[in-house]
Design a protein around this motif. Structure first.
Motif, PDB file in Angstrom:
ATOM      1  N   LEU A   1      24.417 -28.365  17.205  1.00  0.00           N
ATOM      2  CA  LEU A   1      24.044 -28.790  18.560  1.00  0.00           C
ATOM      3  C   LEU A   1      22.601 -28.418  18.910  1.00  0.00           C
ATOM      4  O   LEU A   1      22.078 -28.879  19.916  1.00  0.00           O
ATOM      5  CB  LEU A   1      24.987 -28.166  19.590  1.00  0.00           C
ATOM      6  N   TRP A   2      21.983 -27.569  18.120  1.00  0.00           N
ATOM      7  CA  TRP A   2      20.600 -27.152  18.357  1.00  0.00           C
ATOM      8  C   TRP A   2      19.806 -27.373  17.081  1.00  0.00           C
ATOM      9  O   TRP A   2      20.312 -27.165  15.982  1.00  0.00           O
ATOM     10  CB  TRP A   2      20.530 -25.650  18.684  1.00  0.00           C
ATOM     11  N   ASN A   3      18.576 -27.769  17.234  1.00  0.00           N
ATOM     12  CA  ASN A   3      17.647 -27.835  16.114  1.00  0.00           C
ATOM     13  C   ASN A   3      17.092 -26.422  15.985  1.00  0.00           C
ATOM     14  O   ASN A   3      16.145 -26.059  16.673  1.00  0.00           O
ATOM     15  CB  ASN A   3      16.554 -28.858  16.414  1.00  0.00           C
ATOM     16  N   SER A   4      17.731 -25.598  15.127  1.00  0.00           N
ATOM     17  CA  SER A   4      17.376 -24.181  15.083  1.00  0.00           C
ATOM     18  C   SER A   4      17.374 -23.647  13.661  1.00  0.00           C
ATOM     19  O   SER A   4      18.000 -24.213  12.766  1.00  0.00           O
ATOM     20  CB  SER A   4      18.372 -23.368  15.918  1.00  0.00           C
ATOM     21  N   SER A   5      16.656 -22.549  13.476  1.00  0.00           N
ATOM     22  CA  SER A   5      16.637 -21.876  12.183  1.00  0.00           C
ATOM     23  C   SER A   5      16.549 -20.372  12.403  1.00  0.00           C
ATOM     24  O   SER A   5      15.856 -19.898  13.306  1.00  0.00           O
ATOM     25  CB  SER A   5      15.474 -22.359  11.316  1.00  0.00           C
ATOM     26  N   LEU A   6      17.279 -19.642  11.579  1.00  0.00           N
ATOM     27  CA  LEU A   6      17.313 -18.183  11.616  1.00  0.00           C
ATOM     28  C   LEU A   6      16.435 -17.613  10.521  1.00  0.00           C
ATOM     29  O   LEU A   6      16.451 -18.113   9.385  1.00  0.00           O
ATOM     30  CB  LEU A   6      18.751 -17.693  11.418  1.00  0.00           C
ATOM     31  N   GLU A   7      15.714 -16.571  10.858  1.00  0.00           N
ATOM     32  CA  GLU A   7      14.933 -15.821   9.877  1.00  0.00           C
ATOM     33  C   GLU A   7      15.212 -14.340  10.124  1.00  0.00           C
ATOM     34  O   GLU A   7      14.984 -13.841  11.229  1.00  0.00           O
ATOM     35  CB  GLU A   7      13.438 -16.113  10.064  1.00  0.00           C
ATOM     36  N   ILE A   8      15.742 -13.675   9.108  1.00  0.00           N
ATOM     37  CA  ILE A   8      15.908 -12.229   9.202  1.00  0.00           C
ATOM     38  C   ILE A   8      14.692 -11.615   8.531  1.00  0.00           C
ATOM     39  O   ILE A   8      14.502 -11.726   7.319  1.00  0.00           O
ATOM     40  CB  ILE A   8      17.228 -11.758   8.573  1.00  0.00           C
ATOM     41  N   VAL A   9      13.862 -11.020   9.337  1.00  0.00           N
ATOM     42  CA  VAL A   9      12.546 -10.551   8.915  1.00  0.00           C
ATOM     43  C   VAL A   9      12.638  -9.216   8.179  1.00  0.00           C
ATOM     44  O   VAL A   9      11.956  -8.996   7.186  1.00  0.00           O
ATOM     45  CB  VAL A   9      11.624 -10.441  10.146  1.00  0.00           C
ATOM     46  N   GLU A  10      13.490  -8.337   8.681  1.00  0.00           N
ATOM     47  CA  GLU A  10      13.681  -7.009   8.095  1.00  0.00           C
ATOM     48  C   GLU A  10      14.993  -6.462   8.628  1.00  0.00           C
ATOM     49  O   GLU A  10      15.587  -7.038   9.543  1.00  0.00           O
ATOM     50  CB  GLU A  10      12.525  -6.081   8.485  1.00  0.00           C
ATOM     51  N   SER A  11      15.448  -5.368   8.076  1.00  0.00           N
ATOM     52  CA  SER A  11      16.676  -4.750   8.569  1.00  0.00           C
ATOM     53  C   SER A  11      16.546  -4.487  10.056  1.00  0.00           C
ATOM     54  O   SER A  11      15.573  -3.881  10.505  1.00  0.00           O
ATOM     55  CB  SER A  11      16.944  -3.429   7.844  1.00  0.00           C
ATOM     56  N   GLY A  12      17.513  -4.986  10.806  1.00  0.00           N
ATOM     57  CA  GLY A  12      17.538  -4.745  12.239  1.00  0.00           C
ATOM     58  C   GLY A  12      16.699  -5.682  13.076  1.00  0.00           C
ATOM     59  O   GLY A  12      16.580  -5.483  14.288  1.00  0.00           O
ATOM     60  N   PHE A  13      16.128  -6.736  12.486  1.00  0.00           N
ATOM     61  CA  PHE A  13      15.324  -7.685  13.262  1.00  0.00           C
ATOM     62  C   PHE A  13      15.596  -9.106  12.801  1.00  0.00           C
ATOM     63  O   PHE A  13      15.503  -9.408  11.611  1.00  0.00           O
ATOM     64  CB  PHE A  13      13.827  -7.385  13.130  1.00  0.00           C
ATOM     65  N   ALA A  14      15.936  -9.976  13.766  1.00  0.00           N
ATOM     66  CA  ALA A  14      16.197 -11.384  13.467  1.00  0.00           C
ATOM     67  C   ALA A  14      15.444 -12.263  14.455  1.00  0.00           C
ATOM     68  O   ALA A  14      15.246 -11.886  15.614  1.00  0.00           O
ATOM     69  CB  ALA A  14      17.694 -11.676  13.560  1.00  0.00           C
ATOM     70  N   ARG A  15      15.032 -13.422  13.982  1.00  0.00           N
ATOM     71  CA  ARG A  15      14.309 -14.382  14.820  1.00  0.00           C
ATOM     72  C   ARG A  15      14.941 -15.756  14.648  1.00  0.00           C
ATOM     73  O   ARG A  15      15.199 -16.196  13.526  1.00  0.00           O
ATOM     74  CB  ARG A  15      12.845 -14.431  14.396  1.00  0.00           C
ATOM     75  N   ILE A  16      15.195 -16.414  15.771  1.00  0.00           N
ATOM     76  CA  ILE A  16      15.711 -17.782  15.754  1.00  0.00           C
ATOM     77  C   ILE A  16      14.694 -18.658  16.471  1.00  0.00           C
ATOM     78  O   ILE A  16      14.322 -18.389  17.613  1.00  0.00           O
ATOM     79  CB  ILE A  16      17.086 -17.885  16.443  1.00  0.00           C
ATOM     80  N   ARG A  17      14.259 -19.681  15.793  1.00  0.00           N
ATOM     81  CA  ARG A  17      13.374 -20.672  16.406  1.00  0.00           C
ATOM     82  C   ARG A  17      14.226 -21.917  16.668  1.00  0.00           C
ATOM     83  O   ARG A  17      14.984 -22.345  15.796  1.00  0.00           O
ATOM     84  CB  ARG A  17      12.217 -21.001  15.485  1.00  0.00           C
ATOM     85  N   PHE A  18      14.121 -22.445  17.882  1.00  0.00           N
ATOM     86  CA  PHE A  18      14.924 -23.608  18.220  1.00  0.00           C
ATOM     87  C   PHE A  18      14.189 -24.484  19.212  1.00  0.00           C
ATOM     88  O   PHE A  18      13.194 -24.085  19.807  1.00  0.00           O
ATOM     89  CB  PHE A  18      16.317 -23.207  18.737  1.00  0.00           C
ATOM     90  N   GLU A  19      14.696 -25.673  19.348  1.00  0.00           N
ATOM     91  CA  GLU A  19      14.093 -26.680  20.210  1.00  0.00           C
ATOM     92  C   GLU A  19      15.075 -27.020  21.319  1.00  0.00           C
ATOM     93  O   GLU A  19      16.189 -27.460  21.052  1.00  0.00           O
ATOM     94  CB  GLU A  19      13.783 -27.925  19.378  1.00  0.00           C
ATOM     95  N   LEU A  20      14.668 -26.801  22.561  1.00  0.00           N
ATOM     96  CA  LEU A  20      15.469 -27.252  23.695  1.00  0.00           C
ATOM     97  C   LEU A  20      15.078 -28.680  24.028  1.00  0.00           C
ATOM     98  O   LEU A  20      13.902 -29.052  23.937  1.00  0.00           O
ATOM     99  CB  LEU A  20      15.224 -26.374  24.928  1.00  0.00           C
ATOM    100  N   THR A  21      16.080 -29.474  24.403  1.00  0.00           N
ATOM    101  CA  THR A  21      15.831 -30.838  24.841  1.00  0.00           C
ATOM    102  C   THR A  21      16.497 -31.015  26.205  1.00  0.00           C
ATOM    103  O   THR A  21      17.223 -30.126  26.673  1.00  0.00           O
ATOM    104  CB  THR A  21      16.421 -31.865  23.858  1.00  0.00           C
ATOM    105  N   GLU A  22      16.298 -32.153  26.804  1.00  0.00           N
ATOM    106  CA  GLU A  22      16.941 -32.431  28.087  1.00  0.00           C
ATOM    107  C   GLU A  22      18.467 -32.472  27.953  1.00  0.00           C
ATOM    108  O   GLU A  22      19.175 -32.307  28.949  1.00  0.00           O
ATOM    109  CB  GLU A  22      16.389 -33.716  28.691  1.00  0.00           C
ATOM    110  N   ALA A  23      18.979 -32.632  26.755  1.00  0.00           N
ATOM    111  CA  ALA A  23      20.430 -32.604  26.537  1.00  0.00           C
ATOM    112  C   ALA A  23      21.010 -31.225  26.840  1.00  0.00           C
ATOM    113  O   ALA A  23      22.213 -31.091  27.053  1.00  0.00           O
ATOM    114  CB  ALA A  23      20.758 -33.000  25.101  1.00  0.00           C
TER     115      ALA A  23
END
Length: 158
Positions: free
Chosen positions: A32-54
């Protein structure tokens, strides 16, 4: 030109991080989201995603479900990056909305705060395209009885 030697297989924490990223990609909800997870190091995660009008509510900004989902996921994966045998479960999550989000690229960052055995605490934040914080959350995550290795999406890279 000689063939390059194949890269050695990932081991340890790096392999676990990639397997968690694969698990994220395999979850049906993430379609449902255009998203990707990146676990950078132990204890840190980043998700980049795109919000739309939906993802908007009736007043023309992102609905709170988008905030919660991404904040929860970022905190969850930050905490689960420290646990290589079991799937964690969210047991509580507190959320602070600080500004409305519109369509565009958003980043969720999660960071482990405390806990080592059964219960983990992580905080997360949402950043808009300008790097301004739009929301913040704190969650508690508990080890379940579900082995990560039993989940189809938890796959180590080849």
């Amino acid at each position: 030109m000689p063939d390059e030697a194949p890269s050695p297989p990932l081991a340890g924490a790096a392999a676990h991080f990639r397997a968690l990223e694969s698990l994220y990609d395999s979850a049906p909800i993430n379609r449902l989201w255009n998203s990707s997870l990146e676990i950078v190091e132990s204890g840190f995660a980043r998700i980049r995603f795109e919000l739309t009008e939906a993802h908007y509510h009736a007043a023309g900004a992102a609905h709170g479900t988008s905030y919660f989902k991404m904040l929860d996921d970022a905190g969850f994966y930050a905490a689960n990056s420290l646990v290589s045998d079991r799937f964690l479960l969210t047991t509580a999550f507190n959320l602070l909305f600080t500004s409305p989000l519109k369509a565009g690229p958003i980043t969720a960052e999660g960071r482990w705060i405390s806990g080592h055995r059964r219960v983990f605490v992580a905080e997360s934040r949402l950043l808009d395209a300008d790097g301004e914080e739009a929301a913040r959350g704190t969650g508690t995550f508990m080890k379940s009885k579900i082995p990560l290795s039993s989940l189809d999406g938890y796959e180590f890279p080849a």
